[in-house]
Design an enzyme around this catalytic site. Structure first.
Site, PDB file in Angstrom:
ATOM      1  N   ASN A  12       0.851  -1.188   0.000  1.00  0.00           N
ATOM      2  CA  ASN A  12       0.000   0.000   0.000  1.00  0.00           C
ATOM      3  C   ASN A  12       0.890   1.242   0.000  1.00  0.00           C
ATOM      4  O   ASN A  12       1.722   1.417   0.909  1.00  0.00           O
ATOM      5  CB  ASN A  12      -0.893  -0.039   1.248  1.00  0.00           C
ATOM      6  CG  ASN A  12      -1.826   1.150   1.316  1.00  0.00           C
ATOM      7  OD1 ASN A  12      -1.404   2.289   1.143  1.00  0.00           O
ATOM      8  ND2 ASN A  12      -3.096   0.898   1.577  1.00  0.00           N
ATOM      9  N   HIS A  15       1.036   6.205   1.906  1.00  0.00           N
ATOM     10  CA  HIS A  15       1.837   7.152   2.690  1.00  0.00           C
ATOM     11  C   HIS A  15       3.026   7.714   1.918  1.00  0.00           C
ATOM     12  O   HIS A  15       3.671   8.653   2.391  1.00  0.00           O
ATOM     13  CB  HIS A  15       2.207   6.545   4.038  1.00  0.00           C
ATOM     14  CG  HIS A  15       0.969   6.337   4.856  1.00  0.00           C
ATOM     15  ND1 HIS A  15       0.101   7.376   5.147  1.00  0.00           N
ATOM     16  CD2 HIS A  15       0.403   5.229   5.377  1.00  0.00           C
ATOM     17  CE1 HIS A  15      -0.925   6.910   5.842  1.00  0.00           C
ATOM     18  NE2 HIS A  15      -0.774   5.608   5.980  1.00  0.00           N
ATOM     19  N   HIS A  48      -5.553   3.563  -1.429  1.00  0.00           N
ATOM     20  CA  HIS A  48      -6.882   3.872  -0.889  1.00  0.00           C
ATOM     21  C   HIS A  48      -7.227   5.296  -1.302  1.00  0.00           C
ATOM     22  O   HIS A  48      -6.627   6.252  -0.816  1.00  0.00           O
ATOM     23  CB  HIS A  48      -6.826   3.746   0.646  1.00  0.00           C
ATOM     24  CG  HIS A  48      -8.143   3.957   1.327  1.00  0.00           C
ATOM     25  ND1 HIS A  48      -8.299   3.784   2.678  1.00  0.00           N
ATOM     26  CD2 HIS A  48      -9.365   4.329   0.860  1.00  0.00           C
ATOM     27  CE1 HIS A  48      -9.561   4.031   3.010  1.00  0.00           C
ATOM     28  NE2 HIS A  48     -10.218   4.374   1.929  1.00  0.00           N
ATOM     29  N   ARG A  50      -9.346   7.974  -0.673  1.00  0.00           N
ATOM     30  CA  ARG A  50     -10.308   8.374   0.364  1.00  0.00           C
ATOM     31  C   ARG A  50     -11.182   9.514  -0.128  1.00  0.00           C
ATOM     32  O   ARG A  50     -10.783  10.302  -0.982  1.00  0.00           O
ATOM     33  CB  ARG A  50      -9.570   8.827   1.633  1.00  0.00           C
ATOM     34  CG  ARG A  50      -8.750   7.741   2.311  1.00  0.00           C
ATOM     35  CD  ARG A  50      -8.171   8.290   3.606  1.00  0.00           C
ATOM     36  NE  ARG A  50      -9.239   8.621   4.516  1.00  0.00           N
ATOM     37  CZ  ARG A  50      -9.653   7.845   5.520  1.00  0.00           C
ATOM     38  NH1 ARG A  50      -9.042   6.706   5.756  1.00  0.00           N
ATOM     39  NH2 ARG A  50     -10.642   8.218   6.282  1.00  0.00           N
ATOM     40  N   ARG A  54      -6.952  12.752   1.222  1.00  0.00           N
ATOM     41  CA  ARG A  54      -5.845  13.220   2.062  1.00  0.00           C
ATOM     42  C   ARG A  54      -4.476  12.747   1.563  1.00  0.00           C
ATOM     43  O   ARG A  54      -3.472  13.335   1.872  1.00  0.00           O
ATOM     44  CB  ARG A  54      -6.049  12.817   3.515  1.00  0.00           C
ATOM     45  CG  ARG A  54      -5.926  11.340   3.767  1.00  0.00           C
ATOM     46  CD  ARG A  54      -5.915  11.032   5.244  1.00  0.00           C
ATOM     47  NE  ARG A  54      -7.225  11.192   5.848  1.00  0.00           N
ATOM     48  CZ  ARG A  54      -7.600  10.559   6.969  1.00  0.00           C
ATOM     49  NH1 ARG A  54      -6.752   9.774   7.575  1.00  0.00           N
ATOM     50  NH2 ARG A  54      -8.797  10.727   7.458  1.00  0.00           N
ATOM     51  N   GLU A  74      -8.589   0.418  -2.653  1.00  0.00           N
ATOM     52  CA  GLU A  74      -9.479   0.406  -1.477  1.00  0.00           C
ATOM     53  C   GLU A  74     -10.375   1.631  -1.582  1.00  0.00           C
ATOM     54  O   GLU A  74      -9.898   2.726  -1.885  1.00  0.00           O
ATOM     55  CB  GLU A  74      -8.662   0.500  -0.192  1.00  0.00           C
ATOM     56  CG  GLU A  74      -7.781  -0.701   0.052  1.00  0.00           C
ATOM     57  CD  GLU A  74      -6.818  -0.466   1.206  1.00  0.00           C
ATOM     58  OE1 GLU A  74      -6.844   0.615   1.821  1.00  0.00           O
ATOM     59  OE2 GLU A  74      -6.023  -1.364   1.475  1.00  0.00           O
ATOM     60  N   THR A 105      -8.081   3.185   8.526  1.00  0.00           N
ATOM     61  CA  THR A 105      -9.314   2.392   8.560  1.00  0.00           C
ATOM     62  C   THR A 105      -9.489   1.755   9.941  1.00  0.00           C
ATOM     63  O   THR A 105      -8.566   1.146  10.472  1.00  0.00           O
ATOM     64  CB  THR A 105      -9.252   1.283   7.480  1.00  0.00           C
ATOM     65  OG1 THR A 105      -8.786   1.872   6.267  1.00  0.00           O
ATOM     66  CG2 THR A 105     -10.609   0.656   7.264  1.00  0.00           C
ATOM     67  N   GLU A 155     -10.944  -9.626   2.686  1.00  0.00           N
ATOM     68  CA  GLU A 155      -9.724  -9.230   3.400  1.00  0.00           C
ATOM     69  C   GLU A 155     -10.047  -9.164   4.885  1.00  0.00           C
ATOM     70  O   GLU A 155     -10.872  -8.348   5.315  1.00  0.00           O
ATOM     71  CB  GLU A 155      -9.194  -7.877   2.904  1.00  0.00           C
ATOM     72  CG  GLU A 155      -7.924  -7.467   3.668  1.00  0.00           C
ATOM     73  CD  GLU A 155      -7.261  -6.200   3.133  1.00  0.00           C
ATOM     74  OE1 GLU A 155      -7.534  -5.806   1.971  1.00  0.00           O
ATOM     75  OE2 GLU A 155      -6.478  -5.598   3.880  1.00  0.00           O
ATOM     76  N   HIS A 195      -3.793  -4.826   7.584  1.00  0.00           N
ATOM     77  CA  HIS A 195      -3.923  -3.671   8.473  1.00  0.00           C
ATOM     78  C   HIS A 195      -3.064  -3.848   9.720  1.00  0.00           C
ATOM     79  O   HIS A 195      -3.226  -4.814  10.459  1.00  0.00           O
ATOM     80  CB  HIS A 195      -5.373  -3.351   8.873  1.00  0.00           C
ATOM     81  CG  HIS A 195      -5.494  -1.893   9.223  1.00  0.00           C
ATOM     82  ND1 HIS A 195      -5.522  -1.436  10.498  1.00  0.00           N
ATOM     83  CD2 HIS A 195      -5.528  -0.790   8.424  1.00  0.00           C
ATOM     84  CE1 HIS A 195      -5.602  -0.118  10.496  1.00  0.00           C
ATOM     85  NE2 HIS A 195      -5.585   0.305   9.248  1.00  0.00           N
TER      86      HIS A 195
HETATM   87  N1  PXP Z   1      -5.953  -3.176   4.292  1.00  0.00           N
HETATM   88  C1  PXP Z   1      -6.887  -2.214   4.356  1.00  0.00           C
HETATM   89  C2  PXP Z   1      -8.295  -2.578   4.023  1.00  0.00           C
HETATM   90  C3  PXP Z   1      -6.568  -0.892   4.702  1.00  0.00           C
HETATM   91  O1  PXP Z   1      -7.520   0.039   4.758  1.00  0.00           O
HETATM   92  C4  PXP Z   1      -5.211  -0.586   4.950  1.00  0.00           C
HETATM   93  C5  PXP Z   1      -4.831   0.830   5.278  1.00  0.00           C
HETATM   94  O2  PXP Z   1      -5.099   1.638   4.177  1.00  0.00           O
HETATM   95  C6  PXP Z   1      -4.269  -1.612   4.872  1.00  0.00           C
HETATM   96  C7  PXP Z   1      -4.661  -2.908   4.556  1.00  0.00           C
HETATM   97  C8  PXP Z   1      -2.818  -1.376   5.137  1.00  0.00           C
HETATM   98  O3  PXP Z   1      -2.647  -1.071   6.496  1.00  0.00           O
HETATM   99  P1  PXP Z   1      -1.228  -0.644   7.045  1.00  0.00           P
HETATM  100  O4  PXP Z   1      -0.890   0.663   6.386  1.00  0.00           O
HETATM  101  O5  PXP Z   1      -1.421  -0.520   8.521  1.00  0.00           O
HETATM  102  O6  PXP Z   1      -0.257  -1.714   6.665  1.00  0.00           O
END
Ligand code: PXP
Length: 241
Positions: A12, A15, A48, A50, A54, A74, A105, A155, A195
């Site tokens: 992901n 960030h 994601h 959003r 952001r 996402e 999330t 997921e 997550h």
């Molecule tokens: N899975 C989902 C559904 C999420 O919303 C996120 C965060 O955007 C992640 C995985 C990844 O989470 P993390 O950044 O804590 O690894």
């Protein structure tokens, strides 16, 4: 039992966009970041989009989908976001709950109260040949509801496992994930999880029977500050094998 060595890694990159947005700049470039993640062994790139935009912007999603590699989006199950997904056409999409002031999330979808909106979004995504997933907490009732909504993947939310500090609590959360995972597989859906996973807590999750892919963001992007993005992805990938 499926071998843990086939667990795929979705990185992901939200960030990386957070960093860019801090200066409203063009750098770091997300398509370039996605390419480096793939060089490190990422099997898919996750982002994601959003509602508050952001970090990831609409243009990022379009650029990522136009470039090489598999994009897993996402999104919230609201019509505005589904419409963007239908235009961008990522390979797959995961519907997630979203609330305006959350830092990230917060747990899985409430499928009892949101079944209609989620079902409508799933129908539209499937019609556009976008493979669909639902982000849910690891409970049998959620898995059954997900199946009834016709999704391809589920997921499982790993936050409770990752945040459990006490050993017994963590073992109990792992068992919940394993049990839900068995049901996901038994019902013919593909099993994903994610997550709050990091380099220390990921291995037991990667070993859950039937696990197909883990989606990991914050830990990899944080580690990249010290070792570089490609190495950070590679290190995570090694933990999945
Ligand atoms: N899975 C989902 C559904 C999420 O919303 C996120 C965060 O955007 C992640 C995985 C990844 O989470 P993390 O950044 O804590 O690894």
């Amino acid at each position: 039992m499926k071998s843990a060595s086939v667990v795929k890694l979705g990185v992901n990159i939200d960030h990386i966009a957070t960093l860019r947005q801090a200066r409203q700049s063009l750098e770091p470039d997300l398509v370039a970041a996605a390419a480096v993640c793939r060089q490190g062994g990422a099997d898919m790139i996750v982002c994601h989009l959003r509602q508050d935009r952001r970090h990831i912007q609409d243009a990022d999603l379009f650029n990522l989908c136009a470039a090489k590699g598999r994009i897993h989006l996402e999104l919230s199950a609201v019509p505005e976001m589904v419409a963007v997904a239908l235009k961008a056409k990522p390979a797959s999409a995961c519907l997630v709950p979203e609330s305006p002031r959350e830092v990230s999330t917060q747990g899985g979808l409430n499928l009892r109260t949101q079944a209609k909106a989620v079902g409508r979004a799933v129908g539209k995504l499937k019609k556009a040949h976008i493979a669909t997933s639902l982000f849910i907490d690891p409970e049998a009732a959620n898995v059954r509801l997900a199946k009834s909504l016709g999704v391809d993947m589920v997921e499982l939310c790993t936050s409770a496992y990752a945040q459990a500090e006490e050993k017994g609590r963590r073992a109990a959360e792992l068992e919940r994930l394993e049990l839900a995972g068995y049901l996901v597989a038994e019902m013919g859906m593909t099993l994903h999880a994610g997550h709050a996973l990091d380099y220390r807590n990921v291995r037991p999750i990667a070993r859950i029977p039937h696990m197909a892919a883990l989606n990991i963001g914050f830990a990899v992007v944080s580690r990249a500050m010290f070792v570089g993005l490609k190495t950070a992805v590679l290190e995570m990938k090694l933990l999945l094998s």
